[in-house]
Every structure is written in structure tokens, then in C-alpha cells.
Motif scaffolding. Sequence first.
Motif, mmCIF file in Angstrom:
data_model
loop_
_atom_site.group_PDB
_atom_site.id
_atom_site.type_symbol
_atom_site.label_atom_id
_atom_site.label_comp_id
_atom_site.label_asym_id
_atom_site.label_seq_id
_atom_site.Cartn_x
_atom_site.Cartn_y
_atom_site.Cartn_z
ATOM 1 N N HIS A 156 0.831 -1.227 0.000
ATOM 2 C CA HIS A 156 0.000 0.000 0.000
ATOM 3 C C HIS A 156 0.858 1.269 0.000
ATOM 4 N N ASP B 263 2.181 4.929 -1.105
ATOM 5 C CA ASP B 263 1.820 6.242 -1.687
ATOM 6 C C ASP B 263 3.096 7.038 -1.837
ATOM 7 N N LYS C 95 -0.492 6.022 -5.913
ATOM 8 C CA LYS C 95 -1.586 5.887 -4.944
ATOM 9 C C LYS C 95 -1.840 4.413 -4.688
ATOM 10 N N ASP C 96 -1.620 4.003 -3.451
ATOM 11 C CA ASP C 96 -1.941 2.661 -2.993
ATOM 12 C C ASP C 96 -1.410 1.564 -3.925
ATOM 13 N N VAL C 97 -0.111 1.653 -4.220
ATOM 14 C CA VAL C 97 0.502 0.618 -5.066
ATOM 15 C C VAL C 97 0.779 -0.597 -4.182
ATOM 16 N N GLU D 35 -1.740 4.469 -10.311
ATOM 17 C CA GLU D 35 -2.353 3.275 -9.724
ATOM 18 C C GLU D 35 -2.182 2.102 -10.670
ATOM 19 N N VAL E 39 -3.902 -0.337 -12.454
ATOM 20 C CA VAL E 39 -5.332 -0.511 -12.718
ATOM 21 C C VAL E 39 -5.647 -1.888 -13.305
#
Length: 588
Positions: free
Chosen positions: A355, A357, A368-370, A562, A564
Motif C-alpha cells: 500500500h 503512496d 496511490k496505494d501501489v 495506480e 489498474v
Amino acid sequence: MARNKFDADEEIEQKFNPHIVMRLAKWIKPYTKWMVLSCVIMLVSSAISLTSPYLTRMAIDKAIPNADYRMLVIISAALLLSTLVVRILLAQKLRIMTRVAQKIIVNIRRDVFIKLQSLPFSYFDSRPHGKILIRVVNYVNSLSDLLSNGIIQLISDLFTLIVIIGFMIAIDVKLTLVCMAVLPILFIILISMKKKQHEAWKQESYKRSNLTAYLSESLNGMKVTQSFAREEVNQGIFNELCNKCKTVWIRAVNINNIIWPSVDILSTLGVTLVYLAGINWLGETVTIGTLVAFAGYIWRFWQPIQNLGNFYNSMVTTGAYIERIFELLDEDDAISDKPGARELPPIRGHVQFDHVDFSYEPGNPILKDVDFTITPGMTVAIVGPTGAGKTTIVNLLSRFYNAEKGKILIDGIDIQELMIKSIRKQVGVMLQDSFLFSGTIMENIRYGRLDATDEECMAAAKAVQAHEFISAFPEGYNKVLTANGGGLSQGQKQLISFARVLLSDPRILILDEATSSVDTHTEKALQQGLGELLKGRTSFIIAHRLSTIRNADVIFFVDHGEIVERGNHNELLALNGHYAKMVSGVFA
Ligand SMILES: Nc1ncnc2c1ncn2[C@@H]1O[C@H](COP(=O)(O)OP(=O)(O)OP(=O)(O)O)[C@@H](O)[C@H]1O
């Protein structure tokens, strides 16, 4: 940290603190012995040279009126000898101090360079490199002179002054007081000019720094300049920067020039006052010999005062440079080992982003929240639109930047707890524009592992298919490259970089695949080279070739910081989302 362009003055963020000067002692300390020796030489030579007016007085008041030729000869011989000894001593002092000054320069440059190498990418991102260059080269030069000769001169001048005042008082107290009457005026002038002078030299350092930044940028971008026929525009910018340099330099020197004539005028005034008072008191307490001897001292009295003023002047001038050097040395390492950080033991290559950032600049989140886990030996292809955050992900893994939130773990160990060097020893990075250094091809490959033999370097080159083209050069591996591989094609540069990374044999490999198109022969060589490179390592490839992406175990599609979509080629095609669109659009 604010970003800075070549023509923007790089304001000092940390205001000048006079106590900072005390820190200079660190560089002087190793040479204390030589500095003391120089001081002693200066003191002895000053003391010897100060005897001449005294001897002159003896000649005028005693030897000449009494026609004492023997005494005259002795006095003349003493004067001659003292001049000779003083010259020899000063030559020795000069020799010592030149060496000390050069050694101090080497040490300051070494410290500055060590610091530079420890600074995070963000430091280099935030200013033109020319502005860093000028600190290491020019400012250090100015500083070293102040530290070596300046300080010796200061000590010896203070001593000379005390001795001269002693001689003067011994000759005549009243005349000494007359002579010193003008000193308060000098102090007032110096103090009142200090602020203006410092500001003027600060401006000079800004403009010189801007000029160097532009020059360095122009040299790096010369090919682009010429290909866009921008020479005239650039000439205009350069002229403008030169003119600004000239203006601020003239202003700074003009301020200095107000000070020196004042010292001259005041010294003449002091001497005139002494003559007037001396003539007035002649016969009562003052003899002709006393007046002549006194005149000899007052001129000498003003010399150290001028030198002290000079030293003060250099301090104010160099103050602007010292600020820049210390600012660099005090720069926050930001990415540094935590207290108690430990060595990364030999790893298998397990990587976890928990998680994560991240933002380069506050308020502008990039990642963001990788969140992902990669098992040892896997090949990960990272794809996505430009500016999506692909490079940023791998930059965090090598700890070029620290994650803002979340954790990154290698073999289950949080990389924040590790020594950075130990991470980078096992995490190899090959950027898209992998820099090649000036030197031979062999030296460039050996950069990957300094103790590698020629045979090992060549084996690495063979493995990545670079051997064939290297051998085709008449000089082979001894072909000398200019900085950044001038004289090689893009594909050749890549293959050499592959060999360099292969030699370092990292457990985790980060690779930013080049986008530039190469001929099919080189493309094949690159594919084979890459295949060899990836064997048995965990690899993260910012991939641009469909073949690389297709062969990856897992593909991350990154968009706006992100992940995705994730999966292998077929899985992602089946999703019919971003990835499928990219494949049909870009690789159709
Ligand atoms: N040093 C930096 N300082 C500030 N912002 C940066 C810095 N480096 C990158 N960025 C910004 O971070 C974002 C992500 O950049 P990154 O280089 O990770 O993208 P990328 O996906 O690798 O792009 P590309 O495919 O074009 O190389 C971009 O918007 C970029 O402008």
C-alpha cells in the motif's frame, strides 16, 4: 525544495551565520603545523624588517653627527643582511603556503563531492547542474586562498601591528597617539560598507552561477541547439547573462574601490598629522632622527592595516561563496541510512509493495496505494501511458526516493531498515538513457564490478550479444568513448549497458527499456541480450517492446499512479480494458 532555472537567482535558503566561519577550521586543522611554521617565518621576518627604521635613527642621531664610520658600516651591513634574510624567509613561506592552499582545495573538493554523491535525486532535479559545478570548482578556489594565505597574513599582520605600535611608543608616545587618531574613521567606513559589499558579492555569485548553469546546459544540449538552428537565440541569452555578470561584478568592485582609497587617504592624513605635530614639537622632545624613524614606522603601520582591511574584504566577498559551499554541505541527505540500519543479506529476490503512496512535491500525489507481491525470479513488465508513474515505482524500489506511506519489502525486510548501499548492490538499475562515462568500452563494462577481470567483462559482453560489434572496432574493447557514449549508436550503448549490469549480477533487476527503434539485427541482439540478463533474476521492466511484454510473467498496467490492471498478456487481453486498448493501438 524550489525548482531553479538557469536564469533564476538561486537564493540562499539558509541565512549566513557568522559562526559558520568557525567551521572552516576543520579544513585548516590538518595543516596546523605548516600554518604555525609559516606564521613563525612571517613573524621573524616582520620583526627583522622592523628594525631598519630604528637602525636609521641610530645612523642619523648618532653615527653621522659623531662621524662614526665604523658604526655606519655596521648599520649598513645590518640593513643589507636583514633585507636578504627577510626575502629568503618570505620565499619559504610562499612555498609552504602554496602547497597548503592546494591541499586545502583538494580536501574541500573531496568533502563537497562526497556530499554530492550522497544527495538524493531530488537535489539534482531541482537545479541546473552548472550551479552545482561552480560551487565545486570556483567557490572552493576563492575559499582556499582565504583559509591559507589569508589567515597567515592575518596573524602576521596583527603581530606586526603590535610590534610596530610597540616601537612607535618606544620612540614617542604622543606621536603614536596622533598617528592612531584616524583609525576610528576607518572602522566606521568599513562597518558602514559591509552590508552593501556583502550584498554586491552575493549578487555577483548569483549571476556567475546562472552563467555557468547556462553554459553547462548549452554544452549538453549543443546537438539540439544546432539541429534547431537556435544558435543566434542562445547567443543572445548568453550575452545577456554575461552582461548581467559584468554589471554586478563592476558594482561589487566599485564598492571595494570606495574602501581602498579611503584607507590610502586616511593613511596619508595620519602621516601628515604626525609630521605637523612632529615639526611643532621638534627640539622640545622630538629629534630629527626620531621624526625620520617615526616616519619609517607610520608607513609600515599602515601596511598591515591595509592588509587587515584586505582580509576583512576577502571575508565579506568570500562570505557569499562560503554560504554556497556550506549550504551544499548542510543539504539534507533525505535519503540516508537510518540509525542502526543493517546490511541487506544475500537475497532471493522477493519484492513486496505494501500500500505505497508517493509524491515528488507536497500536494501532488504521484503513486496511490501501489500494492503487489513478486516472487523470486519473476519478470514484471510495467506498462501504461507516459507520466503514469512507472519509473517512480522502480525509483522507490532502489530507494532513490522514500515512500510516503506504506512499506516496500525485499525478502520480507522493510527497505527503510536497510543500508542504502547494500540495497543497491543487489538491485541493479538500467535506465533508458544509461549513461556511459568517458573512457574505454572495457572500463565502462567494468563499472558494473570494479574487480572484474578483462575475461569476465568480455564474457558479459558476449552473453548480451555486444561482443560482435565491439570486436569489429579496430581498437576493440579499448575503443575510447566520450562522455555518454559519443561515437556509438543507441542500440550499441544499450548492449554495453546490458553487459555492465550483467557483470554486477544483481538479484533484482530494474530495466527501463529503450523506446528508440533499432535495426532488426540489433533488435535481435537486444532481445537475446535481454533474455540472458533476465535469467534467474527478479526483474521489473518498464517495457516498450511487445515481445518483452508478452514474455513477462506478470504485467502491471499503471494509470495515474495506480495499478489498474494486472495479469499476463492473455489474461489482460481477455479483460479487454486499458491493456487491450494499448496493444491494439500501439502495437497494431
Ligand atoms: N523528479 C520529479 N519531480 C517532480 N515530478 C516528477 C519527477 N519525476 C517525475 N515526476 C512526475 O511524476 C509523474 C510520474 O512520472 P514517471 O517518470 O514515474 O512516469 P512514467 O510513467 O515513467 O513516464 P514515461 O513513460 O514517460 O517515462 C509525472 O507526472 C512526472 O511529471
